[in-house]
Design an enzyme around this catalytic site. Structure first.
Site, mmCIF file in Angstrom:
data_model
loop_
_atom_site.group_PDB
_atom_site.id
_atom_site.type_symbol
_atom_site.label_atom_id
_atom_site.label_comp_id
_atom_site.label_asym_id
_atom_site.label_seq_id
_atom_site.Cartn_x
_atom_site.Cartn_y
_atom_site.Cartn_z
ATOM 1 C CE1 TYR A 33 16.070 10.185 38.379
ATOM 2 C CE2 TYR A 33 18.110 9.200 39.113
ATOM 3 C CZ TYR A 33 17.446 10.195 38.435
ATOM 4 O OH TYR A 33 18.143 11.205 37.825
ATOM 5 N NE ARG A 52 16.597 14.011 45.612
ATOM 6 C CZ ARG A 52 17.797 14.196 45.094
ATOM 7 N NH1 ARG A 52 18.206 15.417 44.788
ATOM 8 N NH2 ARG A 52 18.602 13.182 44.872
ATOM 9 N NE ARG A 101 0.670 3.634 25.879
ATOM 10 C CZ ARG A 101 0.043 4.589 25.189
ATOM 11 N NH1 ARG A 101 -1.157 4.354 24.654
ATOM 12 N NH2 ARG A 101 0.596 5.768 25.018
ATOM 13 C CE LYS A 149 17.910 11.674 41.812
ATOM 14 N NZ LYS A 149 18.614 12.384 40.755
ATOM 15 C CD GLU A 181 18.635 20.833 37.420
ATOM 16 O OE1 GLU A 181 19.081 20.457 38.512
ATOM 17 O OE2 GLU A 181 17.489 20.584 37.022
HETATM 18 N N1 PDD Z 1 21.584 13.182 39.340
HETATM 19 N N2 PDD Z 1 20.168 18.058 38.982
HETATM 20 C C1 PDD Z 1 19.824 17.006 38.237
HETATM 21 C C2 PDD Z 1 19.045 17.234 36.985
HETATM 22 C C3 PDD Z 1 20.213 15.706 38.627
HETATM 23 O O1 PDD Z 1 19.862 14.647 37.883
HETATM 24 C C4 PDD Z 1 20.972 15.530 39.807
HETATM 25 C C5 PDD Z 1 21.386 14.174 40.309
HETATM 26 C C6 PDD Z 1 21.324 16.679 40.556
HETATM 27 C C7 PDD Z 1 22.121 16.596 41.836
HETATM 28 O O2 PDD Z 1 21.352 16.062 42.884
HETATM 29 P P1 PDD Z 1 22.032 15.228 44.047
HETATM 30 O O3 PDD Z 1 23.062 16.105 44.632
HETATM 31 O O4 PDD Z 1 20.920 14.966 44.982
HETATM 32 O O5 PDD Z 1 22.632 13.984 43.439
HETATM 33 C C8 PDD Z 1 20.883 17.921 40.117
HETATM 34 C C9 PDD Z 1 21.908 11.829 39.793
HETATM 35 C C10 PDD Z 1 23.239 11.720 40.460
HETATM 36 C C11 PDD Z 1 21.740 10.863 38.626
HETATM 37 O O6 PDD Z 1 20.758 11.021 37.918
HETATM 38 O O7 PDD Z 1 22.563 9.954 38.455
#
Ligand code: PDD
Length: 285
Positions: A33, A52, A101, A149, A181
């Site tokens: 996503y 990304r 599945r 992601k 993070e």
């Molecule tokens: N989350 N680290 C994690 C684990 C994240 O889920 C996100 C983003 C970031 C920051 O990435 P970016 O700057 O590209 O948004 C770092 C998004 C905003 C979400 O899941 O809603």
């Protein structure tokens, strides 16, 4: 208000949009996503997010169902159809519905593509930026490919709930004594003129906001140190902050009950938030 959402090439009322019970996104969290912010009806750092997305899809050996121009057109159409001036566009691509599945996947299954908007007033002019966030540290027990992601967000969701139960705003993950993070954001500390953040690896998501903020910080003559840091070092720092597509740059004023710096949002975080919003508004599409 009934939103108009996008599912596999169609714009539909949210009440009529459906995905199969056999979809691998639903059964296996087999999907990726992106979240892109909308300010003044325009997309923030869109190029970074589609780049990304391509990387996440490549890492999971999934084809990209749309071209960069097509992704942009769908984002813009949804923003227009839903009259979003401030908020987010969420996009998800899964490995689709193989009709049953099975752990293994095979070829010839069309991906599932879903996009929807989330209107959110006060994203840029967020009162939280004047107060800052209080966070707790929790062990990072996520999988080893956090650079992809994926929609595997159970532990980050649990982390947010642990923070909520502790009466604070968010949680920072730690591994081997070091901060990785935030639950949905990248983490930074500030010492003098230095901005310190964990280097890119498979331990963390390669934040699109992180890349932009580090670029702007260098231009603003801050020193950037990409290295590991501990909870104790963060507690003793002058400032701390997080970055994400939806929070932009947000100060962190407390970690595990200890005030960071003065316990109020710091100057560096405020300056980086201002520069980020200024520059990104100028470059929005
Ligand atoms: N989350 N680290 C994690 C684990 C994240 O889920 C996100 C983003 C970031 C920051 O990435 P970016 O700057 O590209 O948004 C770092 C998004 C905003 C979400 O899941 O809603």
């Amino acid at each position: 208000m009934t939103r108009t959402v996008y599912v596999n090439g169609q714009y539909l009322p949210e009440t009529e949009a459906t995905v199969s019970i056999f979809d691998r996104g639903f059964l296996m969290a087999d999907g990726v996503y992106e979240v892109t912010s909308v300010l003044n009806g325009k997309l923030i750092d869109f190029g970074g997010h589609v780049a990304r997305l391509q990387r996440s899809l490549d890492e999971l050996e999934m084809d990209n169902p749309l071209s960069a121009d097509e992704w942009l057109a769908v984002h813009r159409e949804l923003v227009a159809l839903n009259n979003v001036t401030e908020g987010m566009v969420y996009l998800q691509v899964t490995r689709g519905n193989p009709g049953d599945r099975d752990f293994a996947w095979g070829p010839g299954v069309a991906p599932t593509v879903v996009l929807f908007t989330q209107a959110k007033a006060g994203l840029a002019d967020n009162p939280q930026a004047k107060i800052g966030l209080r966070v707790i540290s929790i062990p990072d027990i996520r999988w080893g490919r956090r650079d992809i992601k994926t929609v595997q967000l159970l532990y980050p969701s649990m982390g947010k709930m642990m923070a909520k139960k502790a009466g604070v705003d968010d949680a920072w993950f730690t591994e081997d004594g070091h901060v990785t993070e935030g639950t949905s954001n990248n983490a930074y500390i500030v010492k003098g003129n230095k901005i310190i953040t964990r280097p890119l690896s498979s331990d963390i998501l390669h934040g699109i906001t992180r890349a932009a903020v580090l670029r702007f910080a260098k231009e603003a003559q801050f020193e950037i140190e990409e290295r590991l840091f501990t909870v104790e070092e963060a507690q003793a720092a002058d400032e701390a902050f997080i970055t994400s597509a939806s929070a932009f740059v947000m100060p962190v004023v407390e970690l595990d009950g200890a005030s960071i710096g003065t316990g109020k949002p710091g100057k560096v975080a405020a300056r980086m938030r201002e520069i980020y919003l200024d520059e990104m508004n100028k470059a929005a599409v």
